[in-house]
Design a protein around this motif. Structure first.
Motif, PDB file in Angstrom:
ATOM      1  N   ALA A   1       0.820  -1.214   0.000  1.00 24.08           N
ATOM      2  CA  ALA A   1       0.000   0.000   0.000  1.00 24.08           C
ATOM      3  C   ALA A   1       0.852   1.261   0.000  1.00 24.08           C
ATOM      4  O   ALA A   1       0.425   2.309  -0.504  1.00 24.08           O
ATOM      5  CB  ALA A   1      -0.922  -0.014   1.219  1.00 24.08           C
ATOM      6  N   ASN A   2       2.064   1.175   0.541  1.00 19.56           N
ATOM      7  CA  ASN A   2       2.905   2.370   0.681  1.00 19.56           C
ATOM      8  C   ASN A   2       4.002   2.479  -0.370  1.00 19.56           C
ATOM      9  O   ASN A   2       4.838   3.371  -0.286  1.00 19.56           O
ATOM     10  CB  ASN A   2       3.542   2.385   2.082  1.00 19.56           C
ATOM     11  N   ASN A   3       4.007   1.555  -1.332  1.00 22.32           N
ATOM     12  CA  ASN A   3       5.046   1.579  -2.362  1.00 22.32           C
ATOM     13  C   ASN A   3       4.427   1.377  -3.734  1.00 22.32           C
ATOM     14  O   ASN A   3       3.785   0.360  -3.992  1.00 22.32           O
ATOM     15  CB  ASN A   3       6.082   0.473  -2.106  1.00 22.32           C
ATOM     16  N   GLU A   4       4.635   2.366  -4.606  1.00 20.24           N
ATOM     17  CA  GLU A   4       4.088   2.249  -5.956  1.00 20.24           C
ATOM     18  C   GLU A   4       4.891   1.260  -6.789  1.00 20.24           C
ATOM     19  O   GLU A   4       4.351   0.576  -7.653  1.00 20.24           O
ATOM     20  CB  GLU A   4       4.076   3.624  -6.632  1.00 20.24           C
ATOM     21  N   GLN A   5       6.194   1.184  -6.521  1.00 18.72           N
ATOM     22  CA  GLN A   5       7.040   0.276  -7.273  1.00 18.72           C
ATOM     23  C   GLN A   5       6.984  -1.120  -6.657  1.00 18.72           C
ATOM     24  O   GLN A   5       7.081  -1.271  -5.435  1.00 18.72           O
ATOM     25  CB  GLN A   5       8.482   0.773  -7.280  1.00 18.72           C
ATOM     26  N   PRO A   6       6.810  -2.159  -7.469  1.00 16.49           N
ATOM     27  CA  PRO A   6       6.757  -3.533  -6.935  1.00 16.49           C
ATOM     28  C   PRO A   6       8.058  -3.918  -6.243  1.00 16.49           C
ATOM     29  O   PRO A   6       9.142  -3.499  -6.650  1.00 16.49           O
ATOM     30  CB  PRO A   6       6.520  -4.386  -8.187  1.00 16.49           C
ATOM     31  N   LEU A   7       7.924  -4.712  -5.203  1.00 16.17           N
ATOM     32  CA  LEU A   7       9.062  -5.262  -4.477  1.00 16.17           C
ATOM     33  C   LEU A   7       9.220  -6.732  -4.862  1.00 16.17           C
ATOM     34  O   LEU A   7       8.249  -7.380  -5.241  1.00 16.17           O
ATOM     35  CB  LEU A   7       8.838  -5.136  -2.971  1.00 16.17           C
ATOM     36  N   THR A   8      10.413  -7.257  -4.755  1.00 19.44           N
ATOM     37  CA  THR A   8      10.629  -8.669  -5.074  1.00 19.44           C
ATOM     38  C   THR A   8      10.470  -9.518  -3.817  1.00 19.44           C
ATOM     39  O   THR A   8      10.749  -9.074  -2.701  1.00 19.44           O
ATOM     40  CB  THR A   8      12.027  -8.896  -5.674  1.00 19.44           C
ATOM     41  N   ALA A   9      10.011 -10.738  -4.018  1.00 22.86           N
ATOM     42  CA  ALA A   9       9.809 -11.668  -2.903  1.00 22.86           C
ATOM     43  C   ALA A   9      10.083 -13.084  -3.380  1.00 22.86           C
ATOM     44  O   ALA A   9      10.011 -13.369  -4.581  1.00 22.86           O
ATOM     45  CB  ALA A   9       8.383 -11.563  -2.364  1.00 22.86           C
ATOM     46  N   LYS A  10      10.410 -13.950  -2.423  1.00 22.77           N
ATOM     47  CA  LYS A  10      10.667 -15.356  -2.735  1.00 22.77           C
ATOM     48  C   LYS A  10       9.758 -16.254  -1.916  1.00 22.77           C
ATOM     49  O   LYS A  10       9.334 -15.904  -0.803  1.00 22.77           O
ATOM     50  CB  LYS A  10      12.128 -15.717  -2.455  1.00 22.77           C
ATOM     51  N   LEU A  11       9.461 -17.426  -2.468  1.00 25.93           N
ATOM     52  CA  LEU A  11       8.637 -18.406  -1.765  1.00 25.93           C
ATOM     53  C   LEU A  11       9.394 -18.975  -0.573  1.00 25.93           C
ATOM     54  O   LEU A  11      10.559 -19.358  -0.692  1.00 25.93           O
ATOM     55  CB  LEU A  11       8.253 -19.539  -2.719  1.00 25.93           C
ATOM     56  N   VAL A  12       8.728 -19.047   0.573  1.00 22.69           N
ATOM     57  CA  VAL A  12       9.273 -19.748   1.729  1.00 22.69           C
ATOM     58  C   VAL A  12       8.796 -21.196   1.701  1.00 22.69           C
ATOM     59  O   VAL A  12       9.585 -22.126   1.739  1.00 22.69           O
ATOM     60  CB  VAL A  12       8.857 -19.072   3.051  1.00 22.69           C
ATOM     61  N   PHE A  13       7.466 -21.374   1.593  1.00 18.95           N
ATOM     62  CA  PHE A  13       6.913 -22.732   1.534  1.00 18.95           C
ATOM     63  C   PHE A  13       5.449 -22.641   1.136  1.00 18.95           C
ATOM     64  O   PHE A  13       4.727 -21.732   1.555  1.00 18.95           O
ATOM     65  CB  PHE A  13       7.024 -23.418   2.906  1.00 18.95           C
ATOM     66  N   ALA A  14       5.027 -23.583   0.305  1.00 16.09           N
ATOM     67  CA  ALA A  14       3.618 -23.685  -0.084  1.00 16.09           C
ATOM     68  C   ALA A  14       3.041 -24.984   0.462  1.00 16.09           C
ATOM     69  O   ALA A  14       3.715 -26.024   0.415  1.00 16.09           O
ATOM     70  CB  ALA A  14       3.462 -23.638  -1.601  1.00 16.09           C
ATOM     71  N   TYR A  15       1.831 -24.919   0.963  1.00 16.24           N
ATOM     72  CA  TYR A  15       1.169 -26.098   1.534  1.00 16.24           C
ATOM     73  C   TYR A  15      -0.179 -26.272   0.828  1.00 16.24           C
ATOM     74  O   TYR A  15      -1.215 -25.834   1.324  1.00 16.24           O
ATOM     75  CB  TYR A  15       0.993 -25.899   3.043  1.00 16.24           C
ATOM     76  N   PRO A  16      -0.166 -26.901  -0.351  1.00 17.30           N
ATOM     77  CA  PRO A  16      -1.389 -27.019  -1.157  1.00 17.30           C
ATOM     78  C   PRO A  16      -2.528 -27.737  -0.443  1.00 17.30           C
ATOM     79  O   PRO A  16      -3.698 -27.483  -0.749  1.00 17.30           O
ATOM     80  CB  PRO A  16      -0.918 -27.803  -2.386  1.00 17.30           C
ATOM     81  N   GLU A  17      -2.199 -28.668   0.492  1.00 15.34           N
ATOM     82  CA  GLU A  17      -3.248 -29.425   1.176  1.00 15.34           C
ATOM     83  C   GLU A  17      -4.212 -28.517   1.932  1.00 15.34           C
ATOM     84  O   GLU A  17      -5.369 -28.857   2.126  1.00 15.34           O
ATOM     85  CB  GLU A  17      -2.612 -30.436   2.143  1.00 15.34           C
ATOM     86  N   GLN A  18      -3.749 -27.348   2.365  1.00 13.03           N
ATOM     87  CA  GLN A  18      -4.608 -26.381   3.048  1.00 13.03           C
ATOM     88  C   GLN A  18      -4.740 -25.107   2.229  1.00 13.03           C
ATOM     89  O   GLN A  18      -5.358 -24.140   2.662  1.00 13.03           O
ATOM     90  CB  GLN A  18      -4.030 -26.052   4.436  1.00 13.03           C
ATOM     91  N   ASP A  19      -4.195 -25.120   1.012  1.00  9.56           N
ATOM     92  CA  ASP A  19      -4.179 -23.967   0.108  1.00  9.56           C
ATOM     93  C   ASP A  19      -3.630 -22.714   0.785  1.00  9.56           C
ATOM     94  O   ASP A  19      -4.213 -21.633   0.697  1.00  9.56           O
ATOM     95  CB  ASP A  19      -5.569 -23.684  -0.472  1.00  9.56           C
TER      96      ASP A  19
END
Length: 358
Positions: free
Chosen positions: A109-127
């Motif tokens: 909300a406070n930044n017009e320019q996109p920031l980069t991020a990386k996946l920590v972990f995905a748990y599809p069983e609980q989406d």
């Protein structure tokens, strides 16, 4: 996010019947009573705008407090929303938002320019999934998560996110029901998860809202909007006013584990420990789940179930398909003991099973 994986349900709205008989009796009283009625009417009319103004003020305060904690997440080909989980740059969202991607563009909300991020972990069983900003900007504000066990039907709620890419959007509704068990589809990027205890809401949930925030008037997140219903009778078009959110207590439990351990260590989800497929009867109707593979040392293995068995009942629930088996297991916990009915070489049998963990 894709409407093709949503499920249709019906929402029954109770009607309220008001009686005016007492007012008619009062209207036949003397002039002093009539004058008193006029005074009360004036007071009621004056109170109505104040009440409306107070509610609007509540909305504005919640939006001001919470919207800065809701972000837009852009994967390579998908767009969704997320909620700032802590001041270290962790963001919780839906697993189907991140898909198979590892890096993301995040707009806060406070930044017009996109920031980069990386996946920590995905748990599809609980989406659910957690990503982490590479650099934490100043002013990043973590959301507050409520105890979703205290959510009540009829509560006013606001849904915040980026529907159709319209960032920082807010819709309003109520909690329509609690304790829903909903199965996602697997088409269009869906995880195919069966999720228990979901919150049903009338607040508009559209593609892009996934992973955002469902918020109460105390400014606390009570759920993560995940699914919107479609009506198969209308060609799978949207069924307005029927959306579902993963309850905040489950979100916090899963996200805490991912942040601290880098993965989910205690899912709380019961499992039989099998790979199965739906089988059909002579009329081509779903008639059970055939065991394709038994996990070594799992619940089914310990109970003596074998590949080729066809499961037809779990506890008191008839099992006709993989979905019905997943939904039945969603109401159980690891360690629960239940009876599994199955057929083996045409013979009906049953066995007690101590459920494992997914």
């Amino acid at each position: 996010m894709d409407a093709s994986r949503f499920r249709a349900l019906r929402l029954a709205v109770p009607a309220v019947l008001l009686s005016c008989s007492l007012a008619l009796v009062a209207g036949c009283s003397d002039s002093k009573s009539a004058a008193g009625q006029e005074d009360r009417a004036d007071t009621t009319q004056a109170a109505a705008p104040r009440a409306s103004s107070d509610l609007q003020d509540d909305y504005l305060k919640v939006i001001k407090d919470v919207l800065p904690s809701v972000v837009q997440i852009q994967a390579r080909s998908d767009l969704g929303s997320g909620v700032v989980f802590d001041n270290k740059g962790h963001i919780v969202t839906n697993a189907h938002v991140v898909g198979s991607e590892k890096t993301f563009q995040v707009t806060t909300a406070n930044n017009e320019q996109p920031l980069t991020a990386k996946l920590v972990f995905a748990y599809p069983e609980q989406d659910l999934a957690v990503i982490k900003l590479d650099s934490v900007p100043g002013g990043l504000k973590a959301a507050k998560f409520a105890d979703s066990a205290k959510v009540q039907v009829g509560q006013i709620v606001l849904a915040m996110g980026s529907p159709l890419g319209l960032s920082s959007s807010v819709t309003q509704g109520i909690v329509s029901a609690t304790g829903r068990t909903v199965s996602e589809g697997q088409t269009g990027g869906g995880t195919g998860a069966t999720i228990a205890n979901m919150i049903q809401t009338s607040a508009a949930i559209n593609p892009g809202n996934s992973g955002g925030a469902l918020v109460d008037l105390d400014g606390q997140v009570i759920g993560i909007p995940t699914l919107a219903a479609t009506d198969p009778d209308l060609g799978d078009s949207a069924a307005p006013g029927i959306g579902f959110a993963i309850p905040s207590s489950m979100v916090k439990t899963v996200a805490d584990q991912i942040v601290q351990e880098g993965r989910v260590t205690d899912s709380g989800r019961a499992a039989l420990g099998i790979t199965g497929r739906t089988v059909v009867d002579d009329d081509f109707q779903p008639a059970g789940v055939a065991v394709v593979e038994v996990q070594n040392g799992g619940a089914a293995d310990k109970a003596g179930l074998e590949a080729g068995d066809i499961i037809t009942r779990l506890g008191d629930t008839d099992i006709t398909s993989i979905t019905s088996l997943s939904e039945a297991l969603a109401s159980d916990r690891p360690g629960d003991r239940t009876k599994v009915s199955y057929t083996r070489d045409g013979t009906e049998e049953s066995v007690d099973v101590t459920l494992g963990e997914q």
